[in-house]
Scaffold this motif. Structure first.
Motif, PDB file in Angstrom:
ATOM      1  N   ALA A 123      -7.748  37.453 -19.632  1.00 47.82           N
ATOM      2  CA  ALA A 123      -6.438  37.262 -20.263  1.00 47.82           C
ATOM      3  C   ALA A 123      -5.931  38.582 -20.817  1.00 47.82           C
ATOM      4  CB  ALA A 123      -6.536  36.222 -21.383  1.00 47.82           C
ATOM      5  N   ALA A 124      -4.747  38.983 -20.364  1.00 42.24           N
ATOM      6  CA  ALA A 124      -4.153  40.232 -20.841  1.00 42.24           C
ATOM      7  C   ALA A 124      -3.750  40.098 -22.300  1.00 42.24           C
ATOM      8  CB  ALA A 124      -2.949  40.597 -19.985  1.00 42.24           C
ATOM      9  N   LEU A 125      -3.980  41.145 -23.049  1.00 40.42           N
ATOM     10  CA  LEU A 125      -3.672  41.190 -24.473  1.00 40.42           C
ATOM     11  C   LEU A 125      -2.501  42.140 -24.712  1.00 40.42           C
ATOM     12  CD1 LEU A 125      -4.404  40.722 -27.511  1.00 40.42           C
ATOM     13  CD2 LEU A 125      -6.057  42.588 -27.264  1.00 40.42           C
ATOM     14  N   ALA A 126      -1.559  41.719 -25.560  1.00 41.49           N
ATOM     15  CA  ALA A 126      -0.431  42.585 -25.949  1.00 41.49           C
ATOM     16  C   ALA A 126       0.305  43.108 -24.726  1.00 41.49           C
ATOM     17  CB  ALA A 126      -0.930  43.752 -26.813  1.00 41.49           C
ATOM     18  N   PHE A 146      -9.120  40.094 -22.911  1.00 42.32           N
ATOM     19  CA  PHE A 146     -10.260  39.346 -23.425  1.00 42.32           C
ATOM     20  C   PHE A 146     -10.590  38.288 -22.384  1.00 42.32           C
ATOM     21  CE2 PHE A 146      -6.310  37.661 -25.022  1.00 42.32           C
ATOM     22  CZ  PHE A 146      -6.409  36.297 -24.811  1.00 42.32           C
ATOM     23  N   ILE A 147     -11.680  37.570 -22.592  1.00 42.12           N
ATOM     24  CA  ILE A 147     -12.128  36.559 -21.616  1.00 42.12           C
ATOM     25  C   ILE A 147     -12.174  35.194 -22.282  1.00 42.12           C
ATOM     26  CG2 ILE A 147     -14.062  35.777 -20.192  1.00 42.12           C
ATOM     27  CD1 ILE A 147     -14.740  38.667 -19.634  1.00 42.12           C
ATOM     28  N   LYS A 148     -11.635  34.207 -21.590  1.00 45.62           N
ATOM     29  CA  LYS A 148     -11.737  32.806 -21.998  1.00 45.62           C
ATOM     30  C   LYS A 148     -12.909  32.153 -21.262  1.00 45.62           C
ATOM     31  CE  LYS A 148      -7.765  31.778 -24.398  1.00 45.62           C
ATOM     32  NZ  LYS A 148      -7.599  30.890 -25.558  1.00 45.62           N
ATOM     33  N   ASP A 149     -13.600  31.253 -21.934  1.00 42.00           N
ATOM     34  CA  ASP A 149     -14.738  30.561 -21.336  1.00 42.00           C
ATOM     35  C   ASP A 149     -14.244  29.494 -20.361  1.00 42.00           C
ATOM     36  OD1 ASP A 149     -17.029  29.171 -20.685  1.00 42.00           O
ATOM     37  OD2 ASP A 149     -17.798  29.106 -22.732  1.00 42.00           O
ATOM     38  N   PRO A 150     -14.510  29.651 -19.053  1.00 46.09           N
ATOM     39  CA  PRO A 150     -13.979  28.700 -18.075  1.00 46.09           C
ATOM     40  C   PRO A 150     -14.647  27.330 -18.110  1.00 46.09           C
ATOM     41  CG  PRO A 150     -15.472  30.223 -16.999  1.00 46.09           C
ATOM     42  CD  PRO A 150     -15.323  30.713 -18.416  1.00 46.09           C
TER      43      PRO A 150
END
Length: 339
Positions: free
Chosen positions: A108-111, A144-148
């Motif tokens: 996930a892209a941040l800012a 950052f990474i989201k838990d799939p």
């Protein structure tokens, strides 16, 4: 073509109008009816698999097989498979799962939208907060990474996390990777895009730190709603896809991927440096202005003067795109310190 995951066995389906077709079963029927092979089921398992990542890995071949099977079913009014099993289901009669395999990752892209970051900066009186927001926007991509394994799907309820009083929504467009790649040049990234889906990047906004524990505010059960399907082979421009968020029917966000600071190609190049990206991985492009956090005024201490824009139990949040579809979730549970 809309590639969905449906039913208790989590099989690949193709959404056609108001139906979803079991495409592996449909292809097996097509092969049996149009060829001399005695192993149509085996051929279907190889060429048009029933599980998502295998289907994605088969690339153009699986899509061509799916189109041929759909045409065969339509031309001959076929609704059952080789053993009489049902192939066509009313869309409102089945459960659609998030179109991501548990092995795949959500980057996930941040800012990554200037208007989102500028609105947040305009609404804070804290010099340190302004400096942090400026630092996030400057330089190269950040993520950052989201838990799939704990993603949510269209129609799922989202339990209000007990550790927050400030729950937020973020409307995002994501690309789905179609093939394995490492050290991908930005100019080549388009060939790695398999399709597009929507993400609601649910976020906790209490005492957010942009340090090592930032992901704690981004990961909890259901914290990424993905879906409702993957739009494939529709000639979309990844940098011209609209996205919108509504809360209880009120438009809160309305943006377009053309406003991303770092394009999907730039994100793909950055994420693949010395690291392999795999078929089925998602890259979510960030969110435009209109979230609760960038719409609410912060005081000099970093608190919110009015937190009414944040979510409450009972709120219905819809993320939509004319090019992709929509996902809708209802917030349940209790907002511990407020309404």
């Amino acid at each position: 073509m809309k590639i969905a995951i449906f039913g208790p066995s989590r099989r690949v389906g193709v959404v056609v109008d108001n139906d979803v077709v079991d495409i592996n079963g449909a292809y097996a029927k097509y092969v049996a009816d149009t060829t001399d092979t005695a192993r149509s089921t085996a051929a279907a398992a190889l060429e048009v698999p029933a599980d998502l990542n295998s289907f994605i890995e088969q690339g153009a071949g699986a899509l061509a097989g799916a189109k041929a099977a759909l045409a065969h079913l339509s031309a001959n009014s076929i609704t059952t498979g080789l053993d009489g099993e049902r192939l066509v289901f009313a869309l409102d009669s089945v459960r659609l799962h998030a179109p991501i395999d548990g092995k795949s990752r959500v980057f996930a892209a941040l800012a990554n939208f200037a208007d989102h970051m500028q609105a947040a900066a305009d609404n804070t009186a804290s010099g340190s907060d302004k400096a942090t927001l400026s630092r996030l926007v400057s330089g190269g991509p950040k993520y950052f990474i989201k838990d799939p394994r704990v993603v949510s799907a269209d129609g799922d309820d989202l339990q209000f996390p007990r550790r927050t009083d400030l729950l937020d929504y973020e409307a995002e467009v994501a690309v789905v990777l179609g093939k394995r790649g490492k050290d991908i040049a930005a100019d080549d990234f388009g060939s790695y895009i398999y399709g597009y889906t929507l993400v609601n990047d649910w976020s906790i906004r209490d005492n957010v730190s942009f340090g090592p524990d930032f992901q704690y505010s981004k990961n909890f059960d259901g914290s990424a709603t993905v879906g409702p399907w993957i739009v494939v082979d529709e000639g979309l421009d990844p940098q011209d896809i609209d996205v919108e968020a509504r809360v209880n029917g009120e438009v809160r966000q309305s943006g377009n991927t053309k406003s991303m600071i770092h394009s999907f190609a730039a994100l793909g190049e950055y994420l693949s440096r010395d690291s392999t990206l795999f078929p089925g991985d998602l890259i979510s492009g960030g969110t435009p202005k209109g979230t609760a956090v960038d719409s609410s005024i912060r005081d000099s201490e970093g608190g919110f003067e009015d937190d009414s824009a944040f979510l409450n139990p009972g709120d219905v949040v819809e993320i939509s795109s004319r090019a992709i579809g929509s996902v809708t979730n209802t917030v349940t549970g209790t907002r511990t310190g407020k309404k």
